[in-house]
Design a protein around this motif. Sequence first.
Motif, PDB file in Angstrom:
ATOM      1  N   ALA A 157       0.847  -1.190   0.000  1.00 11.80           N
ATOM      2  CA  ALA A 157       0.000   0.000   0.000  1.00 11.80           C
ATOM      3  C   ALA A 157       0.884   1.241   0.000  1.00 11.80           C
ATOM      4  CB  ALA A 157      -0.900  -0.004   1.237  1.00 11.80           C
ATOM      5  N   PRO A 158       0.373   2.374  -0.420  1.00 13.61           N
ATOM      6  CA  PRO A 158       1.167   3.605  -0.364  1.00 13.61           C
ATOM      7  C   PRO A 158       1.602   3.911   1.060  1.00 13.61           C
ATOM      8  CG  PRO A 158      -1.164   4.068  -0.793  1.00 13.61           C
ATOM      9  CD  PRO A 158      -0.989   2.600  -0.942  1.00 13.61           C
ATOM     10  N   ILE A 159       2.854   4.305   1.203  1.00 11.02           N
ATOM     11  CA  ILE A 159       3.414   4.521   2.541  1.00 11.02           C
ATOM     12  C   ILE A 159       3.319   5.977   2.971  1.00 11.02           C
ATOM     13  CG2 ILE A 159       4.971   2.552   2.366  1.00 11.02           C
ATOM     14  CD1 ILE A 159       7.176   4.484   1.567  1.00 11.02           C
ATOM     15  N   VAL A 160       2.853   6.850   2.074  1.00 10.31           N
ATOM     16  CA  VAL A 160       2.708   8.257   2.429  1.00 10.31           C
ATOM     17  C   VAL A 160       1.311   8.711   2.036  1.00 10.31           C
ATOM     18  CG1 VAL A 160       5.152   8.833   2.200  1.00 10.31           C
ATOM     19  CG2 VAL A 160       3.667   8.954   0.205  1.00 10.31           C
ATOM     20  N   ARG A 161       0.838   9.739   2.700  1.00  7.74           N
ATOM     21  CA  ARG A 161      -0.433  10.346   2.324  1.00  7.74           C
ATOM     22  C   ARG A 161      -0.136  11.472   1.344  1.00  7.74           C
ATOM     23  NH1 ARG A 161      -4.581   8.853   5.475  1.00  7.74           N
ATOM     24  NH2 ARG A 161      -5.802  10.679   4.856  1.00  7.74           N
ATOM     25  N   GLY A 162      -0.955  11.593   0.322  1.00  2.00           N
ATOM     26  CA  GLY A 162      -0.725  12.613  -0.686  1.00  2.00           C
ATOM     27  C   GLY A 162       0.377  12.196  -1.652  1.00  2.00           C
ATOM     28  N   PHE A 163       0.826  13.155  -2.408  1.00  2.00           N
ATOM     29  CA  PHE A 163       1.869  12.882  -3.405  1.00  2.00           C
ATOM     30  C   PHE A 163       3.065  13.777  -3.103  1.00  2.00           C
ATOM     31  CE2 PHE A 163       4.011  12.683  -7.459  1.00  2.00           C
ATOM     32  CZ  PHE A 163       3.743  11.387  -7.894  1.00  2.00           C
ATOM     33  N   SER A 164       4.260  13.216  -3.173  1.00  2.00           N
ATOM     34  CA  SER A 164       5.446  13.972  -2.778  1.00  2.00           C
ATOM     35  C   SER A 164       6.548  13.830  -3.824  1.00  2.00           C
ATOM     36  CB  SER A 164       5.970  13.474  -1.428  1.00  2.00           C
ATOM     37  OG  SER A 164       6.412  12.126  -1.541  1.00  2.00           O
ATOM     38  N   ILE A 165       7.530  14.714  -3.716  1.00  2.00           N
ATOM     39  CA  ILE A 165       8.737  14.645  -4.562  1.00  2.00           C
ATOM     40  C   ILE A 165       9.854  14.110  -3.692  1.00  2.00           C
ATOM     41  CG2 ILE A 165      10.402  15.969  -5.893  1.00  2.00           C
ATOM     42  CD1 ILE A 165       8.186  17.859  -6.669  1.00  2.00           C
ATOM     43  N   GLY A 166      10.368  12.944  -4.042  1.00  2.00           N
ATOM     44  CA  GLY A 166      11.379  12.295  -3.237  1.00  2.00           C
ATOM     45  C   GLY A 166      12.784  12.760  -3.567  1.00  2.00           C
ATOM     46  N   SER A 167      13.720  12.386  -2.719  1.00  2.00           N
ATOM     47  CA  SER A 167      15.128  12.720  -2.934  1.00  2.00           C
ATOM     48  C   SER A 167      15.694  11.882  -4.072  1.00  2.00           C
ATOM     49  CB  SER A 167      15.938  12.456  -1.657  1.00  2.00           C
ATOM     50  OG  SER A 167      15.442  13.243  -0.593  1.00  2.00           O
ATOM     51  N   SER A 168      16.678  12.433  -4.758  1.00  2.00           N
ATOM     52  CA  SER A 168      17.300  11.719  -5.862  1.00  2.00           C
ATOM     53  C   SER A 168      18.064  10.509  -5.359  1.00  2.00           C
ATOM     54  CB  SER A 168      18.249  12.645  -6.626  1.00  2.00           C
ATOM     55  OG  SER A 168      17.533  13.718  -7.203  1.00  2.00           O
ATOM     56  N   ILE A 169      18.107   9.483  -6.191  1.00  2.00           N
ATOM     57  CA  ILE A 169      18.850   8.263  -5.888  1.00  2.00           C
ATOM     58  C   ILE A 169      20.045   8.199  -6.813  1.00  2.00           C
ATOM     59  CG2 ILE A 169      18.785   5.748  -5.885  1.00  2.00           C
ATOM     60  CD1 ILE A 169      15.800   5.910  -5.386  1.00  2.00           C
TER      61      ILE A 169
END
Length: 811
Positions: free
Chosen positions: A104-116
Amino acid sequence: MAKDERHAGRAAAAERAGTGAAPHGLVVRVRGLVQGVGFRPMVWREATALGLTGEVLNDGEGVLIRVWGEREALDCLVQRLREAAPPLSRVDRIEISASDPTVAPIVRGFSIGSSIASAPVTAVVPDAATCPRCHEDVADPAGRRFRYPFTNCTACGPRFSIVTAIPYDRPHTTMAGFVMCEACQREYDDPADRRFHAQPNACAACGPRVTLRSIDGRSIVSDDPIAHAAALLCEGAIVAIKGLGGFHLACDASDADAVARLRRDKGRPKKALAMMVRDVAVLGRYVTPSAPELALLQSAAAPIVLFDRRGAPSATHPICDEVAPAVSTWGFMLPYTPLHALLLERFERPLVMTSANPSEAPQLVDEAAVHARLRGVADHVLSHDRPIANRVDDSVVRVVAGAPVMVRRARGYSPSPLSLPPGFEETPAVLAYGAELKATFCQLDRRGALLSQHLGDLEDSDTYAEYRAQLARQATLFRHRPEVLAADMHPDYLSTKLARERAAAEALPLERVQHHHAHLAACLFEHGVPRDYPPVIALILDGLGLGDDGALWGGEVLVGGYPEVTRRGRLKTIALLGGAQAMKEPWRNTFAHLVQAIGWPRLRADHGELALVRALAARPVDTLLAMLAQPALAPLASSAGRLFDAVAAALGLCHERQSHEGEAAMALEAACAEAIDTPDDAPAYPFSIERDATNELLQLEPAPMWRALLADLAAGTATPRMAARFHRGLARALVQLADALAWHDGARIGTVVLSGGVFQNATLLRLVGEGLRERGLSVLSHRAVPPNDGGIALGQAAVAAARALSHRGGA
């Protein structure tokens, strides 16, 4: 839309079977030019508006999206990835898979993650000209970036010139040393802001700053160094100005004394100088631009565009003749940074804006080097403290018959990769070393073909050092590990020697690619021609390249494709009188051509009264004739470039010596421009087509052309008319030769490739293209890659890859 995109919903539905009310989930991979261009904020905005949950992030392969939500919303997001892509982005491929239904999605809403950080298969976006909104910010007295010369956002600004590693994030750029103020950091952190993760983001409180110094290093105190520099330019000064990818030398283009001094002290006596104008309104005072020319000029790449100067409007401040002597074009560009825009804001006339370097050396990027090496050339230095990581000269483009022709590919275009044509998907990694002049190199692998920026002529030691440095830097930057090397067949090219050394040191296979075959392959590749495409005819016209028979080629008709070609025709070979000296002194080619076509005794007898013949007779003729009989002193070559030199010298356009490559040919084209569209009762100069009995090649014999030209000289025919007759005659003969060779293995070939540096000549390119199309042949000529040796590396890489795939039986 790709098949995997169209069936995203179907794939997700299959994965969800039996999972009850669990949300639908997708993993979406976007490949292409998608980092540093505002792609993640765009995804965030679209996903948020659709009520989706998940994240988007950069990694070494491009952009990765993990997203959950209703199936219809997911399908809509996938569609919007192309429709709403930012202007600087280029979406090459979208790959979609269903996420694990148990996760399941681990965050609420939509986010911009850090670069890998991972092995990169994405590309760095080229530098981009200032966008309209940032220009508005700079011009807004109430804004906090009023008159700030380094204003940028995700739609514009420096990219390749400042990047040191990928993923493209601020710590991997030369902006790493500038800590953002609170206001800039808020913009950088806000996905709704157009400066979200704009890596060069800065303002006057925290970003780079401009300095003005005299050439001897003395600081000039000024509240506005840029306005001060503009005032100095108005007074006749020469100012070195730091741009995106290097320094320029600037002066007033209407000031003949300043331009003459710049030429003298820089050591550039005649080669045309580029100019920058404030805006299109100022440009219109000097040329009448076409819609395609304006589109190029105002594009994010903002290249130098070559404009026809014939019939130019009358300007209050005319451009002095010294800017572009003996050519029919002017090269203009618009300001592509806020610094340039501020410098020109009150200029109603052009500024010369030419690379800051000693003649033929690389463009300078370091202020200390400018003060050391340009003392006596520049009077002042307008600089700043943002380092340049990658030297990138200005690109040059010309529009011919409504389509662009790349002359020099650098800022704004490099390092944007070219997509792989069908059949190259499984290519091994190839590193191609290019040619000796207009050097570039090419890294080709499954990501595409990354053709380096223009680097210059390797005969110059500084250029060769920069070439080697860029090879190492870009190999690290893009983590390219070649499995195959490719180089020209000429053993004495420095690029070839370097390739041989590496091949031996690392036990790598080295593919030697004939020079004109590489020209052909580069044109096929840039047009996306499949690897298994039927044979094409190629007219390859340039100065010189070593043939696979050990002879010097330069006016060739080839038949074939990527892996192999056959030579089927050529210009008739003529001796290069004095070897390399013939490339510098056009009269030598005239002498050799006339001796072969007419014979010296008959030439003296029939045309001894001509000024041309009298001038040649004043030379040591007996010595020259003896040299012509010795291949070591006058090797034979089928060179189109030397034919143009010979005709130009015969017409008195550039008789003695060329100060730069192509000077005589450009003077001949300029002369032709005055008469090429004027009705002419006399026929085009004739060439004959004959078969060489020794090798069965069809060849163009120029002797009839020389007889007609000498008759015109005797009749006092105007030089422009003779130049036009030569162009028409050569174009007609080339079309006839290609048409005669269009039958191959019992079938008619339908496609003709035009390549080689001679096809930078707009008149010849237009006439040959029109003639071929009239005969029902399709024509491919260069658009995105130079027809000159700047495209050789791409062709070498394509040939080497095609051969490797053929050997392994790849599809």
